[in-house]
Design an enzyme around this catalytic site. Structure first.
Site, PDB file in Angstrom:
ATOM      1  N   GLY B  48       0.810  -1.213   0.000  1.00 39.09           N
ATOM      2  CA  GLY B  48       0.000   0.000   0.000  1.00 39.09           C
ATOM      3  C   GLY B  48       0.843   1.263   0.000  1.00 39.09           C
ATOM      4  O   GLY B  48       1.871   1.323   0.681  1.00 39.09           O
ATOM      5  N   CYS B 132      -7.164  -0.192   6.891  1.00 44.05           N
ATOM      6  CA  CYS B 132      -5.945  -0.464   7.656  1.00 44.05           C
ATOM      7  C   CYS B 132      -6.202  -0.247   9.148  1.00 44.05           C
ATOM      8  O   CYS B 132      -6.562   0.842   9.572  1.00 44.05           O
ATOM      9  CB  CYS B 132      -4.796   0.415   7.224  1.00 44.05           C
ATOM     10  SG  CYS B 132      -3.312   0.052   8.180  1.00 44.05           S
TER      11      CYS B 132
END
Lengths: 275, 306
Positions: B48, B132
């Site tokens: 990411g 997340c």
């Protein structure tokens, strides 16, 4: 590489109360391994497949024999993973990734001082062998809990190398009483060799490596340190095992212990940094 | 018998087979080259990225748990600029499809990232991480509030021509509500699931093992939760699902596909065995052959018939 290593020796090392084991694996890893590198070994009871424990265990390479295609791993049983690993029998095949990471470097000439704390001694043995083969002068400073530990963890093999050994134990049962770095400091004070002629390598508890790094810095001796951190993938993909370094511009950066290390230059490590 | 058709196509994404790797477990693709032939994979999902570089959380970042792994890496990444300059050129040369993964702290962050990543970047799709668990005020806010989730996906869709995959958090009461929200936002596909928030305390030191206190749990331990969520979302929402969460064997992958996953993604399983994506692909293929299925796609949602 991902290989299967065949267990050719798996035995208790020295005094059983030290819970040390010697595991010799046959396989191609020995052909390319260097001192300071490690393997990630699957710890599974081979009789029944299970994902508990899930992760491979990183273990430093303590012996390399490329002629016999054998690597030696020395470890202490100190958790579920190593307890299960300790059950592996001769002839069994273990899944091993390696050799992994960046190991120690060797100076072209001069003196190499090795500073070990506890089982941090293990990866330094193949380094001493390579250094001696290259004609370097090698000396070892090694500190441990007591005489039983030092003798169990391979003191006789070190004696066989015929190099100066400076031993210390916490209880004074062998060598000097106290810390391993104190002995190194005494000799540095007395030594006629200038910092430029000495290189150092250290492995052991973090506080000991930090103290060794600061000591050597005062005498302008460059030192390599072998760091340890909890690992996930062991190949640099998951960023689980980062350490903090300071780069040439003074900026804090992260490096992966598994891939960029485990060996780093002591002076670039930020020991107390928690980020 | 004719060979099983392994290729799969969904949401404008063409894959040679339905096996992907999960974001954050496979770096930017180079790390595993020596261990697993990338050309054999359907694709990989990249680590990411955020607009600015991030150092992430302090160590310890990892804690092993029964058949699981807690992580709190905290989105350490080189940032968009460095990604475009140093990583994307290499990613483009990888012999497999690459899906970028983006994370942000605001709607603007996501838009900035999505705008920079288009079809001509050589990517197959954009996975939007709204889940997340390891960053304060991080992506998970967008992943636990349906309205925010819809808005962020809509904003991303408006500025990129890549297929948009919404990666959902399992740390919600109603996963179906979240899936419906991102569908309304225009998501082309779903990734199910991200990690489950957890923690581990060292009883000798009497303090949390992770420096971040909490971490995201992955590995076989979370698989039943993931399968349940894939099952529920498949029933309620008409979007292709990439199933993930503890897949470590081919049987796990088949289970996800039967529950409704069009593709599967391997994360923590790579750490256990880097060749596991290939073993899973072979296992799925053999399973289809034995069952007389012409295509792996025929497995998708099959368990819902009963």
């Amino acid at each position: 590489m991902l290989t299967e290593g065949q267990v050719v020796v798996h035995e208790s090392l020295g005094d059983e109360e030290q819970r040390l084991r010697r595991l010799v694996l046959k396989g191609p890893i020995a052909r390319t391994a260097h001192a300071g590198q490690f393997v990630a070994i699957q710890v599974q009871d081979s009789s029944i497949s299970s994902f508990d424990p899930l992760l491979r265990r990183p273990i430093s390479i303590a012996g390399i024999s490329s002629e016999r295609d054998e690597i030696t791993l020395l470890y202490r049983i100190q958790g579920r993973g190593t307890e299960i690993l300790a059950r592996a029998k001769c002839g069994e095949r273990l899944s091993v990734m390696g050799p992994l990471g960046k190991g120690f470097s060797l100076p072209e000439k001069g003196e190499l001082w090795l500073v070990a704390g506890g089982i941090g001694i293990f990866p330094l043995y193949p380094l001493a062998q390579s250094a001696l083969a290259q004609g370097l002068t090698v000396r070892l400073f090694w500190g441990g809990e007591n005489k039983s530990f030092l003798e169990s963890a391979g003191l006789s093999s070190w004696k066989a190398l015929g190099i100066p050994l400076h031993l210390s134990t916490l209880d004074g049962s062998l060598g000097q009483t106290g810390l391993v770095t104190e002995q190194a400091q005494e000799l540095l004070k007395k030594s006629s060799a200038s910092g430029g002629q000495i290189r150092a390598a250290t492995c052991g508890p973090k506080k000991m490596m930090q103290a060794a790094t600061e000591l050597f810095k005062n005498y302008k001796v460059s030192v390599e340190v072998s760091l340890e951190e909890r690992m996930g993938c062991a190949v640099g993909a998951c960023l689980g095992c980062v350490c903090t370094l300071v780069d040439e511009a003074g900026v804090l950066i992260h490096r992966k212990v598994c891939q960029d290390g485990p060996v780093f230059r002591g002076e670039e490590v930020v020991w107390n940094e928690s980020c | 018998m004719s060979p099983v058709n392994l290729s799969t196509q969904f949401a404008g994404i063409k894959l040679r087979n339905p096996i992907l790797t999960c974001s954050g477990t496979y770096g930017f693709g180079e790390e595993y080259v020596a261990y697993c032939p990338l050309e054999a994979l359907g694709g990989i999902t990249l680590k990411g990225i955020t607009p600015l570089p991030r150092l992430g959380n302090p160590v310890p970042r990892l804690a092993e748990t029964p058949a699981g792994l807690l992580n709190a890496v905290g989105l350490e990444n080189p940032g968009l600029e460095e990604f475009l300059k140093s990583y994307l050129p290499k990613v483009r040369k990888l012999p497999t499809a690459a899906i970028a993964n983006i994370s942000g702290f605001s709607l603007e962050d996501y838009v900035l990232l999505a705008r920079a990543l288009q079809k001509d970047s050589g990517l197959a799709a954009l996975e939007v991480n709204i889940s997340c668990p390891n960053v304060k005020h991080g992506g998970m806010h967008f992943g636990t509030d349906p309205q925010s989730a819809q808005e962020v996906i809509a904003a991303v869709k408006a500025v990129t021509d890549l297929p948009v995959i919404a990666k959902l958090s399992p740390n919600v009461t109603d996963i179906v509500g979240m899936a419906r929200a991102v569908q309304l936002g225009g998501a082309d596909a779903l990734s199910l699931i991200n990690t489950l928030l957890g923690m581990h305390i060292d009883i000798n030191q009497q303090r949390p093992v992770l420096a971040n206190t909490f971490g995201g749990l992955s590995g076989p331990a979370i698989r039943p939760v993931a399968v349940r969520m894939v099952w529920q979302v498949f029933q309620a929402v008409d979007l292709p699902i990439i199933g993930m969460g503890g897949i470590t064997t081919w049987q796990d992958a088949v289970e996800f596909m039967l529950a409704g996953a069009t593709a599967v993604s391997i994360g923590t399983g790579n750490f256990v065995n880097p060749l596991v994506p290939l073993e899973i692909l072979q296992g799925i293929q053999d399973y289809c052959e034995k069952r007389g299925l012409a295509s792996v796609h025929d497995l998708v949602g099959l368990a819902h018939r009963a």
